[in-house]
Design an enzyme around this catalytic site. Structure first.
Site, short mmCIF file in Angstrom:
data_model
loop_
_atom_site.label_atom_id
_atom_site.label_comp_id
_atom_site.label_asym_id
_atom_site.label_seq_id
_atom_site.Cartn_x
_atom_site.Cartn_y
_atom_site.Cartn_z
N GLY A 13 0.82 -1.21 0.00
CA GLY A 13 0.00 0.00 0.00
C GLY A 13 0.85 1.24 0.00
O GLY A 13 2.05 1.19 -0.24
N ASN A 14 0.21 2.37 0.24
CA ASN A 14 0.94 3.63 0.30
C ASN A 14 0.32 4.52 1.37
O ASN A 14 -0.69 4.17 1.97
CB ASN A 14 0.95 4.32 -1.07
CG ASN A 14 -0.45 4.65 -1.55
OD1 ASN A 14 -1.12 5.51 -0.99
ND2 ASN A 14 -0.91 3.94 -2.57
#
Ligand code: C5P
Length: 222
Positions: free
Chosen positions: A29-30
């Site tokens: 993810g980020n």
């Protein structure tokens, strides 16, 4: 109250960050909070637009008056955006979409030991923004991208604008605590017409309003 200058307009906004499954419990993810995209949705509602917010993993309250479509991965976002964009006057891609995903997602949780992977093989995700501009739904659709750059912001921004084929690219300067997950934002909006508009440091709502000003000026008059 804001001027209803977007009344009768239909806009699609993406927000948040995609999650790309590694196995049933893990993902790549980020750090995108979704705040900028949510601010774009809320300000568009305030200006009278019909808003579809395509939200990826944002831990935020639904903006009142927007239709919220939740997605997880880049490919899920692509499907929803392509379905929703057909009769949209504008599409604003504020989400942080993963450029890559694991080549395979394990069906059961990866255990320590025997099947412990030495590496995670990645494959490229579809570039939703580039896809939107490659075959436009209609001639007058305004398509906006966001980019986060740490250095040579204008140079990299111009190159990305050309590569993505969008009408506007809002380039955030990130790094050193800026932008991701913070309340404030600062950017330059680059236009396919060669324009560059500085958006001063300020709340994400203010940046959102400046973006809608620029979008509004490019919408077809009917
Ligand atoms: O290439 P980069 O990720 O920096 O581009 C950012 C812009 O492109 C954002 O508007 C983002 O929403 C969009 N994007 C996309 N699909 C991808 C990657 C980015 O639509 N796979």
């Amino acid at each position: 109250a804001a001027e209803p200058d977007l009344a009768g307009r239909r806009v699609v906004v993406t927000a948040g960050g995609t999650r790309e499954a590694v196995d049933p419990v893990r993902f790549l993810g980020n750090r995108s909070s979704g705040r900028q995209g949510y601010a774009l949705a809320a300000t568009a509602v305030a200006r009278g637009a019909n808003v579809v917010l395509v939200s990826a993993n944002a831990d935020l309250a639904d903006p009142a008056g927007a239709e919220v479509r939740r997605v997880g991965s880049a490919r899920e976002m692509r499907d929803v955006v392509l379905a929703e964009r057909a009769n949209a006057d504008a599409v604003v891609m504020a989400a942080a979409v993963a450029d890559f995903r694991p080549a395979t997602s394990a069906e059961s949780k990866i255990k320590k030991g025997a099947d412990q992977p030495a590496t995670i093989e990645l494959v490229e995700n579809p570039d939703i923004l580039a896809e939107l501009t490659r075959e436009r739904a209609h001639d007058h659709q305004v398509i906006v991208g966001f980019a986060a750059e740490t250095d040579n912001v204008l140079e990299h921004g111009r190159a990305k604008l050309a590569r993505k084929g969008c009408d506007l690219l809002v380039v955030n300067q990130v790094g050193e605590g800026r932008a991701f997950g913070t309340e404030d934002n600062q950017a330059v909006a680059l236009g396919a017409d060669g324009s560059a508009v500085d958006i001063p440091h300020g709340p994400k709502e203010d940046l959102a309003d400046r973006v809608w000003d620029l979008v509004g000026g490019r919408l077809a008059v009917d």
